[in-house]
Scaffold this active site. Structure first.
Site, PDB file in Angstrom:
ATOM      1  N   GLU A  17      14.531  22.558  -0.508  1.00 23.71           N
ATOM      2  CA  GLU A  17      15.349  23.677  -0.045  1.00 23.71           C
ATOM      3  C   GLU A  17      16.764  23.474  -0.573  1.00 23.71           C
ATOM      4  O   GLU A  17      17.341  22.404  -0.386  1.00 23.71           O
ATOM      5  CB  GLU A  17      15.382  23.718   1.476  1.00 23.71           C
ATOM      6  CG  GLU A  17      14.050  23.976   2.139  1.00 23.71           C
ATOM      7  CD  GLU A  17      14.174  23.921   3.645  1.00 23.71           C
ATOM      8  OE1 GLU A  17      14.709  24.873   4.238  1.00 23.71           O
ATOM      9  OE2 GLU A  17      13.763  22.892   4.218  1.00 23.71           O
TER      10      GLU A  17
ATOM     11  N   ARG B 113       6.481   9.817   5.204  1.00 20.41           N
ATOM     12  CA  ARG B 113       7.822   9.922   4.626  1.00 20.41           C
ATOM     13  C   ARG B 113       8.505   8.557   4.610  1.00 20.41           C
ATOM     14  O   ARG B 113       8.089   7.617   5.298  1.00 20.41           O
ATOM     15  CB  ARG B 113       8.662  10.949   5.397  1.00 20.41           C
ATOM     16  CG  ARG B 113       8.992  10.548   6.817  1.00 20.41           C
ATOM     17  CD  ARG B 113       9.720  11.675   7.550  1.00 20.41           C
ATOM     18  NE  ARG B 113      10.998  11.952   6.925  1.00 20.41           N
ATOM     19  CZ  ARG B 113      11.736  13.025   7.192  1.00 20.41           C
ATOM     20  NH1 ARG B 113      11.304  13.932   8.052  1.00 20.41           N
ATOM     21  NH2 ARG B 113      12.899  13.200   6.619  1.00 20.41           N
TER      22      ARG B 113
ATOM     23  N   LYS C 225      20.625  16.894   7.212  1.00 21.35           N
ATOM     24  CA  LYS C 225      21.776  17.659   6.717  1.00 21.35           C
ATOM     25  C   LYS C 225      22.783  17.910   7.844  1.00 21.35           C
ATOM     26  O   LYS C 225      23.987  17.771   7.664  1.00 21.35           O
ATOM     27  CB  LYS C 225      21.300  18.987   6.129  1.00 21.35           C
ATOM     28  CG  LYS C 225      20.286  18.862   5.007  1.00 21.35           C
ATOM     29  CD  LYS C 225      19.816  20.233   4.542  1.00 21.35           C
ATOM     30  CE  LYS C 225      18.756  20.117   3.468  1.00 21.35           C
ATOM     31  NZ  LYS C 225      17.400  19.976   4.001  1.00 21.35           N
TER      32      LYS C 225
END
Length: 769
Positions: free
Chosen positions: A265, A480, A490
């Protein structure tokens, strides 16, 4: 059930273990009862073993009765036949199966006679007669077995082995003492370490050389991956009547090539977790001669900025990967909209007016508009596109229940925000759940690799492609990569920037990729780190020192040596042997002087580290002190203190020394680094940004991550000195400052004032947590 399973030859322990597996025990019970109805209550152990293996290895239970029928009729008699049968039904997911083709593939009805086995073994032994007579029983008998079996695929292996043993004995006679001696091992020539690490790979069709570490990551889950075009062999993959035709078209378009994609993204900077995703997606394609797309998931214009698009591509290329193509989800907005209309027409989507708050969580109330007429949803969706609904007043939802129980995910929502690429053309934007699998389908991705949290989306991924009757890739999930002592979200990095805890996204104390580059981490070190972590389903949470160790390995080979002094102490050589500065040759890499030298001025005035001098030498102290000389590295001189000069506060500000050629003096206890005619520079020394391993864990840090900041995470040395050999260095150039660590030139550097970031120390600090 226990008696049923022991009755087919399972031990009691094996039977109890089977009963603990509900799915397996249910299948095995069905198989045994079906076989008993045909053969009677007493089943022999060979039949029982075949039934157990069928239940344990069969991926699709709908074929159970079909296979058990062949076992009960004694048409599948061996495990070899059963393996062929299981592979056949797995490779032919559509009903009905071609019975004649199945029987050919499984050797049904083929009877191998003892005469045929005898003839086949005789032919093989005749072929290798000379080697057999020369090597006798040291010959590889497995070769004879293998060649005989290749001629008689459905023959019983034990019978072939007995025939081989018999004919070899007839040819050679009984074993002698020499035959019983162990064959001496032939020493294998060792490859040079550098050559052993290099492996030929193909990158988008071009041959190149890559280190073994990039391929090491393909262990674990990646070994299970399907081949292109064999999507249907993946467990859980949904097969429709049109699947095989769509896969045939897919192979015609891709030529059977592996295709992956990295789909970030563009609303933030990539971090160390993304490095694993980049390595896995690009690395898997690369290792298999395939290609990887860089596709921006730009479906939320409220959060996207051009700087993120640029930085993402820059980081992908910095890690050494070149995308096959750079695409955007927005490239496909027209096609996605057309498919949304088709989804409504097929009765698989509807316009809903529930508020965002109403449909949050996993158990929201069902939509009262779920069964509205198709024509009504088509008209309302068109009104959404024309901007007749406000934000939050209407959504398009898909009619499915996801793996996690979430019902009817949203496909489109209203947003009156211009898009950076499509401008004002759209006021409705697709969601991830709707967009991602369809973009994968458009680009004919073979392996859609994503992290474990997307597993709940796998059902919607398959459902949507099949609902629209388009090519359906396979989604594979892996764990992950997380690091301790950091945050990577973020939102939290923005808070750190806003509060002044860090300067920006590329502050070297963070673990964003731009920050790691600025600090001086080589891309090869990050790739090697990702490779060592590997690819597994389990989440990997690693210590930062493991990444630092990878950096040291690479920088030791890449970073030329230089000398710098962080806390300078002036030293005047009173008997300097020349009227002007001398030039000293310093090897760029002391372990390999063939890689060149650089010149360093050696003047009457030099500067050493304050910590390399003591007025009183404690026991064990080996550096400069009164009565204790030291050598100056690379000069061939040893210095001895004559006078210690102090300021009015008693602080040592200068040393006066004499020098002696090292070849005529006693060898000193230590050699220290120094600079002469140096350049002034600023050096930034970094420690961990947070005090605790898990700054986001409320039980570990009750006050929140902002309360866990390390006050000593940055120390700036404003008046450091470095030797003049680095004067032409550019931002991101790397050096090993002898005895101090690895350093990288920071972009803040200006003419006349260089700035260096310490990447890592020379060795791991044992005092660190």
């Amino acid at each position: 059930a226990l008696g049923l399973f022991t009755g087919i030859g399972l031990s009691e322990a094996k039977a109890r273990e089977t009963l603990r597996n509900g799915a397996l025990s249910a299948l095995l019970r069905r198989a045994v009862l079906q076989a008993r109805s045909a053969l009677g209550p007493a089943l022999d152990k060979a039949t029982g073993t075949l039934l157990y293996n069928t239940a344990a290895r069969l991926k699709d239970p709908k074929h159970l009765g079909f296979l058990v029928g062949y076992i009960a009729r004694r048409e599948i008699l061996t495990d070899l036949q059963l393996s062929a049968a299981l592979e056949y039904v797995r490779s032919h997911p559509l009903e009905p199966l071609d019975v004649a083709d199945f029987e050919r593939a499984c050797g049904v009805g083929i009877c191998i006679t003892p005469e045929q086995i005898e003839e086949a073994v005789e032919a093989v032994i005749s072929k290798h007669r000379a080697e057999l007579l020369a090597e006798r029983y040291h010959f590889n008998m497995g070769l004879l077995m293998g060649e005989a079996r290749s001629q008689l695929r459905w023959a019983d292996g034990k019978t072939i082995k007995n025939e081989v043993d018999l004919q070899v004995l007839h040819l050679l006679g009984p074993k002698t003492e020499a035959d019983l001696e162990k064959k001496p091992k032939v020493a294998k020539a060792r490859l040079a370490q550098a050559e052993k690490q290099k492996v030929a790979v193909v990158e988008n069709g071009d041959m190149g050389t890559e280190t073994q570490s990039l391929l090491e990551q393909l262990r674990g889950e990646a070994l299970k991956f399907h081949k292109p075009g064999e999507n249907y062999k993946t467990e859980g993959y949904v097969v429709t009547p049109n699947t095989m035709a769509l896969l045939k078209q897919h192979l015609a378009i891709t030529g059977g090539q592996v295709r992956t994609r990295f789909p970030p993204e563009p609303n933030g900077i990539l971090h160390i977790g993304h490095a694993k995703a980049i390595n896995f997606n690009f690395g898997y394609a690369k290792a298999n001669g395939g290609v990887c797309f860089l596709r921006y998931d730009d479906t939320n214009p409220e959060k996207e900025e051009e700087k993120y698009f640029t930085a993402i591509r820059e980081m992908v290329e910095w890690l050494g990967y070149q995308p096959y193509a750079v695409t955007h989800a927005s490239d496909y907005f027209d096609q996605l909209y057309t498919w949304a209309l088709e989804l409504i027409r097929r009765g698989q989507a509807y316009v809903c007016h529930q508020k965002v708050e109403e449909i949050k969580g996993h158990n929201p109330p069902p939509s009262p508009w779920r069964d509205r007429p198709v024509e009504e949803s088509l008209l309302l969706f068109e009104d959404m596109r024309k901007g007749k609904f406000g934000e939050g007043e209407a959504t398009l939802r898909m009619k499915l229940v996801m793996e996690d129980g979430k019902m009817d995910p949203v496909a489109y929502r209203v947003k009156f925000t211009p898009h950076h690429r499509t401008g004002d053309k759209w006021c409705i934007y697709p969601t991830y759940d709707y967009t991602h699998c369809l973009c994968d389908s458009i680009e004919h991705i073979t392996h859609s690799l994503c992290t474990k949290e997307f597993q709940a989306r796998r059902s919607s991924y398959f459902w949507l492609c099949n609902a629209l009757d388009v090519y359906c890739p396979v989604q594979w999930e892996y764990g992950r990569l997380n690091l301790l002592y950091t945050v990577v979200s973020k939102r939290k990095i923005i808070r750190l920037v806003e509060t002044g805890a860090v300067r920006d996204w590329d502050d070297p104390r963070l673990f964003t990729l731009t920050a790691l580059r600025r600090r001086g981490f080589p891309p090869e070190a990050i790739n090697n780190f990702c490779a060592r972590v590997g690819v597994t389903v389990a989440q990997a949470t690693m210590e930062p020192h493991l990444l630092e160790a990878c950096a040291r390995e690479v920088l030791n080979e890449q970073a030329p040596r230089a000398m710098a002094v962080l806390e300078p102490l002036k030293v005047t050589i009173t008997n300097f042997p020349a009227p002007k500065a001398l030039e000293v040759l310093v090897p760029n890499f002391p372990a390999d002087e063939s890689r060149g030298f650089h010149k360093v001025p050696f003047h009457q005035t030099v500067y050493i580290e304050e910590t390399d001098f003591r007025e009183e030498a404690d026991k064990g102290y080996k550096r400069l002190a009164p009565g204790q000389p030291v050598g100056l590295r690379h000069t061939g001189y040893i210095i001895t203190i004559q006078n210690v000069i102090k300021d009015i506060s008693g602080r040592v500000i200068e040393l006066e020394v004499t020098c002696t050629k090292s070849d005529v003096a006693e060898k000193p206890k230590a050699f220290i680094h120094w600079v002469s005619v140096p350049l002034a520079c600023e050096v930034r020394l970094y420690e961990r940004l947070f005090l605790h391993k898990n700054p986001e864990d409320p039980s570990e840090v009750p006050g929140g991550f902002l309360s866990d900041l390390n006050p000593d995470s940055l120390r700036v040395v404003h008046n450091a000195l470095v030797d003049s050999s680095v004067h032409s260095a550019r931002p991101f150039d790397k050096f090993q400052f002898e005895r101090l660590g690895y350093f990288s030139v920071d972009p803040d550097s200006e003419d006349g004032k260089m700035v260096f970031n310490r990447t890592v120390t020379l060795k791991e600090d044992p005092g660190k947590a």
